[in-house]
Design a protein around this motif. Structure first.
Motif, short mmCIF file in Angstrom:
data_model
loop_
_atom_site.label_atom_id
_atom_site.label_comp_id
_atom_site.label_asym_id
_atom_site.label_seq_id
_atom_site.Cartn_x
_atom_site.Cartn_y
_atom_site.Cartn_z
N TRP A 16 -2.05 10.21 -0.39
CA TRP A 16 -1.71 10.46 0.70
C TRP A 16 -2.61 9.73 2.05
O TRP A 16 -1.84 9.35 2.72
CB TRP A 16 -1.99 12.26 1.05
CG TRP A 16 -1.22 12.75 0.46
CD1 TRP A 16 -1.24 14.09 -0.49
CD2 TRP A 16 1.04 12.80 0.98
NE1 TRP A 16 -0.05 14.02 -0.62
CE2 TRP A 16 1.38 13.92 0.35
CE3 TRP A 16 1.41 12.69 1.30
CZ2 TRP A 16 2.73 14.59 -0.36
CZ3 TRP A 16 2.66 12.35 1.53
CH2 TRP A 16 3.43 13.94 0.98
N LEU A 17 -3.67 9.65 1.62
CA LEU A 17 -4.65 8.43 1.84
C LEU A 17 -3.87 7.09 1.60
O LEU A 17 -3.57 6.22 3.03
CB LEU A 17 -6.05 8.25 1.91
CG LEU A 17 -6.84 7.77 2.25
CD1 LEU A 17 -6.97 7.83 3.68
CD2 LEU A 17 -7.91 7.32 1.91
N CYS A 18 -2.99 6.58 1.06
CA CYS A 18 -2.32 5.47 1.21
C CYS A 18 -1.54 5.49 1.77
O CYS A 18 -1.05 4.65 2.49
CB CYS A 18 -2.89 4.73 -0.25
SG CYS A 18 -4.17 4.46 -1.53
N ILE A 19 -0.76 5.93 1.33
CA ILE A 19 0.68 6.34 2.92
C ILE A 19 0.40 6.80 4.28
O ILE A 19 0.94 5.98 4.85
CB ILE A 19 1.29 7.63 1.94
CG1 ILE A 19 1.79 7.32 0.87
CG2 ILE A 19 2.52 7.75 2.57
CD1 ILE A 19 2.52 8.16 -0.11
N LEU A 35 0.77 -1.12 -0.17
CA LEU A 35 -0.10 0.24 -0.06
C LEU A 35 0.95 1.12 0.17
O LEU A 35 0.42 2.09 -0.71
CB LEU A 35 -0.89 0.05 1.01
CG LEU A 35 -2.07 0.88 1.14
CD1 LEU A 35 -2.93 1.04 0.24
CD2 LEU A 35 -2.51 0.89 2.39
N LEU A 36 2.27 1.18 0.85
CA LEU A 36 2.91 2.71 0.30
C LEU A 36 3.59 2.20 -0.42
O LEU A 36 3.21 3.46 -0.91
CB LEU A 36 3.51 1.83 1.37
CG LEU A 36 5.34 3.03 1.74
CD1 LEU A 36 4.73 4.63 2.93
CD2 LEU A 36 6.04 2.62 2.91
N ILE A 37 3.79 1.78 -1.62
CA ILE A 37 4.46 1.50 -3.16
C ILE A 37 3.32 2.12 -3.40
O ILE A 37 3.36 3.52 -4.96
CB ILE A 37 4.71 0.41 -3.24
CG1 ILE A 37 6.23 0.79 -2.38
CG2 ILE A 37 5.34 0.38 -4.32
CD1 ILE A 37 7.10 -1.22 -2.73
N PHE A 38 2.20 1.32 -3.36
CA PHE A 38 1.24 1.94 -4.76
C PHE A 38 0.82 3.37 -4.62
O PHE A 38 0.84 4.16 -5.40
CB PHE A 38 0.23 1.16 -4.17
CG PHE A 38 -1.54 1.60 -4.93
CD1 PHE A 38 -1.34 1.21 -6.38
CD2 PHE A 38 -2.17 1.91 -3.75
CE1 PHE A 38 -2.81 1.67 -7.00
CE2 PHE A 38 -3.23 2.19 -4.78
CZ PHE A 38 -4.24 2.47 -6.63
N GLY A 39 0.56 3.64 -3.03
CA GLY A 39 0.03 5.38 -1.99
C GLY A 39 1.87 6.46 -3.07
O GLY A 39 1.03 7.51 -3.91
N ILE A 40 3.11 5.86 -3.28
CA ILE A 40 3.60 6.67 -3.63
C ILE A 40 3.72 6.96 -5.00
O ILE A 40 3.81 8.16 -5.78
CB ILE A 40 4.77 6.19 -2.85
CG1 ILE A 40 5.81 6.17 -1.98
CG2 ILE A 40 6.50 7.02 -4.09
CD1 ILE A 40 6.72 5.78 -1.21
N ILE A 41 2.79 5.93 -5.88
CA ILE A 41 3.10 5.52 -7.51
C ILE A 41 1.83 6.40 -7.43
O ILE A 41 2.36 7.47 -8.30
CB ILE A 41 2.53 4.57 -7.75
CG1 ILE A 41 3.83 3.47 -7.86
CG2 ILE A 41 2.43 4.15 -9.50
CD1 ILE A 41 3.89 1.80 -8.23
#
Length: 118
Positions: free
Chosen positions: A43-46, A28-34
């Motif tokens: 930002w919500l995903c991060i 989820l962190l990598i997806f949020g950064i992408i």
């Protein structure tokens, strides 16, 4: 919550839960950064990923505590400003957001959408 998580890790599914939380959190962190530069909720995903990772990863827990302290310090600083200064800073934030979103729309929208040039 930390006591509950320690209890969950001590149960039979604890060895299964920690790796799953790590994989889900980092994914989820990598997806949020992408998706951060897009209008999607990056930002919500991060922040959700950091919350998940803080359950099993102590450095992430420390990062969350540090970020929360910085946010509290910013709110204290912001609320101590004069009303005109706060309104001016809010207006600058709105102008910045409109500029970024307008740029994303202009440069990433399909050519047949209005106000774009193919």
């Amino acid at each position: 919550m930390q006591r509950r998580h320690v209890h969950m890790r001590a149960m039979w599914y604890g060895p299964f839960l920690s790796p799953v939380l790590l994989v889900v959190g980092f994914s989820l962190l990598i997806f949020g950064i992408i998706i951060l530069p897009t209008p999607a909720p990056g930002w919500l995903c991060i922040f959700v990923a950091l919350g998940i990772l803080s359950l099993v990863h102590p450095p992430t827990r420390r990062l969350n505590i540090w970020l929360a302290a910085r946010l509290d310090a910013f709110y204290a600083w912001y609320s101590a400003r004069h009303l005109f200064t706060r309104a001016f800073l809010f207006t600058l934030l709105l102008v910045f957001m409109v500029t970024v979103m307008g740029s994303v729309y202009h440069f990433m929208a399909p050519g047949h959408w209005p106000y774009t040039y193919a």
